[in-house]
Write an enzyme that holds these catalytic residues in place. Structure first.
Site, short mmCIF file in Angstrom:
data_model
loop_
_atom_site.label_atom_id
_atom_site.label_comp_id
_atom_site.label_asym_id
_atom_site.label_seq_id
_atom_site.Cartn_x
_atom_site.Cartn_y
_atom_site.Cartn_z
N ALA A 140 25.69 43.98 -7.18
CA ALA A 140 27.14 44.21 -7.16
C ALA A 140 27.45 45.55 -6.52
CB ALA A 140 27.67 44.19 -8.58
N ARG B 88 34.15 36.73 7.66
CA ARG B 88 34.81 37.02 8.93
C ARG B 88 33.96 36.58 10.12
NH1 ARG B 88 35.82 43.12 8.38
NH2 ARG B 88 36.45 42.85 10.55
N GLN C 233 64.35 26.33 36.87
CA GLN C 233 65.74 25.86 37.00
C GLN C 233 66.60 27.08 36.67
OE1 GLN C 233 67.31 23.48 33.84
NE2 GLN C 233 68.88 22.54 35.13
N ARG D 15 70.46 27.14 18.43
CA ARG D 15 70.50 26.94 16.97
C ARG D 15 69.24 27.41 16.24
NH1 ARG D 15 72.18 20.87 16.64
NH2 ARG D 15 71.77 20.90 18.88
N GLY E 281 66.23 24.53 28.58
CA GLY E 281 67.43 24.71 27.74
C GLY E 281 67.37 25.96 26.88
N THR F 104 70.54 17.90 32.37
CA THR F 104 69.21 17.28 32.43
C THR F 104 68.89 16.70 33.82
OG1 THR F 104 70.26 15.38 31.34
CG2 THR F 104 68.85 16.77 29.99
#
Ligand code: UD1
Ligand code: CA
Length: 452
Positions: A380, A333, A75, A16, A12, A81
């Protein structure tokens, strides 16, 4: 045992959604709608690939789901259907039973389908039905005075009186293939939409004295279709609520079940606490007693016992052993492996790195392609310069080394065991074990009033 051919209708248009992406590929819980249905079909019977009927945007669909074990059927024109199902029948043996599903009805449950296929008598026409006080859009079930199903009437063809019927047709059927092979080619499209209605086969069943057997799903959401993004969001929230409740029943504390999103397969131990806005993606395993702070994302991650992930951290493709402390604001990561009791603090990025027991990288650092020993302290602002523009290189740091703050390690480089690097060093060569290494520093001077 009945041999089942599952046919999923997915040809289909999905107007919408107002999208360039096929409706079937919109995501629910991190997975395309159609893939949910394919997976449920596999869980029901993994021996045979489900047949998926596609038409609109079929190339996009096949490409996106090329990893799925299915038989694709085209199809070409979407004539209804019944016409869609007819395209799949050449792939179905006459002795099979056919189960009809829809690509845009993603939450149909395995339990409901199992019940449908096992309890429908072998020669009967089995179908789901549901009761809804908002039946708009659905075909309505017509029963006779004895309560037997005598037909399904589409909303657009229904009289005002028929529209008041609250028993609806979810469109999920289970019946012998031989009936379909006989009835489908005979259907007509003389109705409001000039489509070949699959629902019309119920009338054939009644005519031929085939008994119509109905069951209801456990929840109405199982049979809800996605036609627009509002319905999509509704089903997403329903699904997430179900996931959260299942985890809570198993012994996980969830601060706010409305603010947890599970987009994959999770396995969570006892007495784990998930704070608000946690997103779990892919395969996530969380050991007992972990605390997952607010606003965190865990994607394809394994956490051992007693790990604490503090607020705003993202962990992706990593294995983290017991009692580590991560974050706040850490980014880990893929390819990263942390041994137990490692601390990774704020604004630290780790990539493809192995960090051994009790090492600490607590502030503002980037470690890429590193191999860090035990009890290492990384100060750091330490940066591994792992990329020279062409290739990635390794940084290896031995046990008990101490890396002073604001140090650049230009890879490939090896820091020996127990080595100490002075703050602000830029290392271009290896640093020997148990020695202080520091690179040239500018002389420190102090001046009066900026003159002398
Ligand atoms: C259909 C049923 C209706 C039921 C509803 C449940 C018919 C005639 N009506 O109506 O009774 O209440 O489903 O949701 O069957 N499709 C194709 N090819 C086509 C037409 C549709 O593959 O030519 C697929 C669509 O992609 C969709 C499914 O079939 O996945 C249902 O089609 P849709 O047009 O939504 O049917 P409804 O009018 O909702
Ligand atoms: Ca529909």
């Amino acid at each position: 045992m009945k041999s089942i051919s599952t046919i999923i209708l997915a040809a289909g248009v999905g107007k919408r959604m107002h999208s360039r992406v096929s409706k079937m590929l919109h995501y629910l819980a991190g997975k395309p709608l159609l893939e949910h249905v394919i997976q449920t079909a596999h869980h029901l019977d993994s021996t045979k690939p489900p047949i998926v009927v596609v038409g609109h945007q079929s190339k996009q669909l096949r490409d996106a789901l090329s990893h799925c074990f299915v038989t694709w059927v085209e199809q070409e024109h979407q004539l209804g259907t019944a016409h869609a199902l007819l395209q799949a029948l050449p792939h179905v043996s006459d002795h099979d039973h056919v189960l009809v599903l829809y690509g845009d009805v993603p939450l149909i449950s395995l339990e409901t389908l199992k019940q449908l296929v096992t309890t429908t008598p072998s020669a009967a026409f089995g179908m789901l039905v549901a009761h809804s006080y908002q039946p708009t859009g659905y075909g309505r079930i017509k029963r006779n005075a004895k309560g037997r199903v005598i037909g399904i009437i589409e909303e657009k063809d229904a009289t005002e009186e028929e529209q008041l019927i609250t028993e609806i047709n979810p469109g999920i059927y289970f019946l012998p293939a031989r009936y379909l092979k006989k009835w489908l080619p005979a259907l007509k499209n003389n109705n409001a939409q000039q489509e070949y209605y699959l629902t019309d086969i119920v009338a054939y069943a009644v005519q031929e004295d085939v008994s119509v057997y109905t069951i209801e799903p456990a929840t109405i959401e199982e049979i809800l279709g996605v036609n627009d993004r509002i319905q999509l969001a509704h089903l997403e929230r329903f699904y997430q609520r179900q996931q959260a409740e299942q985890l809570m029943r198993q012994g996980v504390t969830i601060c706010d079940p409305a603010r947890l999103d599970v987009r994959g397969e999770v396995q969570i131990g006892q007495d784990v606490c998930l704070d608000v806005n946690v997103i779990l993606e892919g395969r996530v395993v969380i050991g007992d007693h972990c605390i997952i702070g607010p606003h965190t994302i865990l994607r394809n991650v394994t956490l051992g016992k007693g790990v604490e992930v503090k607020a705003n951290s993202i962990i992706d493709g990593a294995e983290i052993a017991s009692d580590c402390v991560i974050g706040p604001f850490a980014r880990i990561r893929p390819g990263t492996v942390l041994a137990s009791q490692v601390h990774v603090g704020n604004f630290v990025e780790l990539k493809n790195s192995i960090v051994d027991e009790k090492s600490k990288i607590n502030h503002l650092s980037y470690i890429g392609d590193g191999e860090i020993g035990k009890r290492v302290n990384i100060g750091a602002g330490t940066i591994t310069c792992n990329y020279d523009g062409m290739n990635k290189h390794k940084t290896i740091i031995g046990d008990d080394a101490f890396i002073g703050s604001d140090t650049q390690l230009i890879a490939p480089v090896i820091i020996g065991e127990g080595a100490v690097l002075g703050a602000g060093s830029t290392l271009t060569k290896n640093a020997p074990a148990h020695k202080l290494t520091l690179t040239h520093r500018l002389e420190q001077r102090s001046k009066n009033n900026g003159i002398d």
